[in-house]
Write a protein that holds these residues in place. Structure first.
Motif, PDB file in Angstrom:
ATOM      1  N   ALA A  45      16.075  62.664 -18.275  1.00 59.07           N
ATOM      2  CA  ALA A  45      16.966  63.409 -19.825  1.00 59.07           C
ATOM      3  C   ALA A  45      18.873  62.886 -19.207  1.00 59.07           C
ATOM      4  O   ALA A  45      18.741  62.612 -20.141  1.00 59.07           O
ATOM      5  CB  ALA A  45      17.164  65.126 -19.561  1.00 59.07           C
ATOM      6  N   ALA A  46      18.859  63.032 -18.025  1.00 57.99           N
ATOM      7  CA  ALA A  46      20.363  62.039 -18.171  1.00 57.99           C
ATOM      8  C   ALA A  46      20.479  61.378 -17.818  1.00 57.99           C
ATOM      9  O   ALA A  46      21.451  60.685 -18.504  1.00 57.99           O
ATOM     10  CB  ALA A  46      20.533  62.442 -16.099  1.00 57.99           C
ATOM     11  N   ASN A  47      19.701  60.188 -17.358  1.00 57.93           N
ATOM     12  CA  ASN A  47      19.831  58.699 -18.250  1.00 57.93           C
ATOM     13  C   ASN A  47      19.610  58.525 -18.981  1.00 57.93           C
ATOM     14  O   ASN A  47      20.073  57.678 -20.267  1.00 57.93           O
ATOM     15  CB  ASN A  47      18.419  57.840 -16.949  1.00 57.93           C
ATOM     16  N   ARG A  51      22.108  56.199 -21.213  1.00 59.14           N
ATOM     17  CA  ARG A  51      22.316  55.532 -21.488  1.00 59.14           C
ATOM     18  C   ARG A  51      22.683  55.239 -23.240  1.00 59.14           C
ATOM     19  O   ARG A  51      22.718  54.014 -23.892  1.00 59.14           O
ATOM     20  CB  ARG A  51      20.894  54.907 -21.824  1.00 59.14           C
ATOM     21  N   LYS A  52      23.002  56.451 -24.225  1.00 53.88           N
ATOM     22  CA  LYS A  52      24.009  56.726 -25.156  1.00 53.88           C
ATOM     23  C   LYS A  52      24.685  56.039 -25.477  1.00 53.88           C
ATOM     24  O   LYS A  52      25.423  55.959 -24.551  1.00 53.88           O
ATOM     25  CB  LYS A  52      24.154  58.383 -25.769  1.00 53.88           C
ATOM     26  N   PRO A  53      25.191  55.471 -26.535  1.00 57.06           N
ATOM     27  CA  PRO A  53      26.016  54.584 -27.277  1.00 57.06           C
ATOM     28  C   PRO A  53      27.112  55.947 -27.255  1.00 57.06           C
ATOM     29  O   PRO A  53      26.751  57.134 -27.958  1.00 57.06           O
ATOM     30  CB  PRO A  53      26.132  53.583 -28.216  1.00 57.06           C
ATOM     31  N   PHE A  54      28.815  55.797 -26.918  1.00 60.47           N
ATOM     32  CA  PHE A  54      29.384  56.586 -26.738  1.00 60.47           C
ATOM     33  C   PHE A  54      29.684  56.844 -28.308  1.00 60.47           C
ATOM     34  O   PHE A  54      30.379  58.536 -28.317  1.00 60.47           O
ATOM     35  CB  PHE A  54      31.109  56.108 -27.044  1.00 60.47           C
ATOM     36  N   TRP A  55      29.283  56.194 -29.511  1.00 65.21           N
ATOM     37  CA  TRP A  55      29.703  56.691 -30.715  1.00 65.21           C
ATOM     38  C   TRP A  55      28.401  57.401 -31.321  1.00 65.21           C
ATOM     39  O   TRP A  55      27.871  58.368 -32.437  1.00 65.21           O
ATOM     40  CB  TRP A  55      29.308  55.799 -32.129  1.00 65.21           C
ATOM     41  N   ARG A  56      26.996  57.434 -29.695  1.00 62.70           N
ATOM     42  CA  ARG A  56      25.916  58.770 -31.161  1.00 62.70           C
ATOM     43  C   ARG A  56      26.080  59.961 -29.805  1.00 62.70           C
ATOM     44  O   ARG A  56      25.973  60.158 -29.192  1.00 62.70           O
ATOM     45  CB  ARG A  56      24.716  57.792 -30.403  1.00 62.70           C
ATOM     46  N   ALA A  57      25.921  60.888 -31.165  1.00 61.10           N
ATOM     47  CA  ALA A  57      26.182  62.429 -30.190  1.00 61.10           C
ATOM     48  C   ALA A  57      24.644  62.682 -29.693  1.00 61.10           C
ATOM     49  O   ALA A  57      23.856  62.026 -29.521  1.00 61.10           O
ATOM     50  CB  ALA A  57      26.167  63.632 -31.445  1.00 61.10           C
TER      51      ALA A  57
END
Length: 57
Positions: A45-47, A51-57
């Motif tokens: 879950a942490a990974n 890995r999410k881009p900064f613009w994705r919540a």
């Protein structure tokens, strides 16, 4: 002018939100498995969050 002021305000808030996400994900990346377990998160879950881009919540 109110429309411009509103647009600037919204842009500033968006940039602050993006910076907060980026910062939080960098800190999350530094946590070990024991701390992750303490906050109720596993490495998978942490990974996924890291890995999410900064613009994705």
């Amino acid at each position: 002018m109110p429309a411009l002021a509103s647009a600037v305000f919204n842009l500033r808030n968006t940039l602050r939100t993006w910076e907060a996400r980026r910062s939080s994900r960098r800190r999350l990346a530094k946590l070990d498995q024991y701390i992750l377990a303490d906050i109720g998160m596993d490495a998978t879950a942490a990974n996924a969050e890291i890995r999410k881009p900064f613009w994705r919540a």
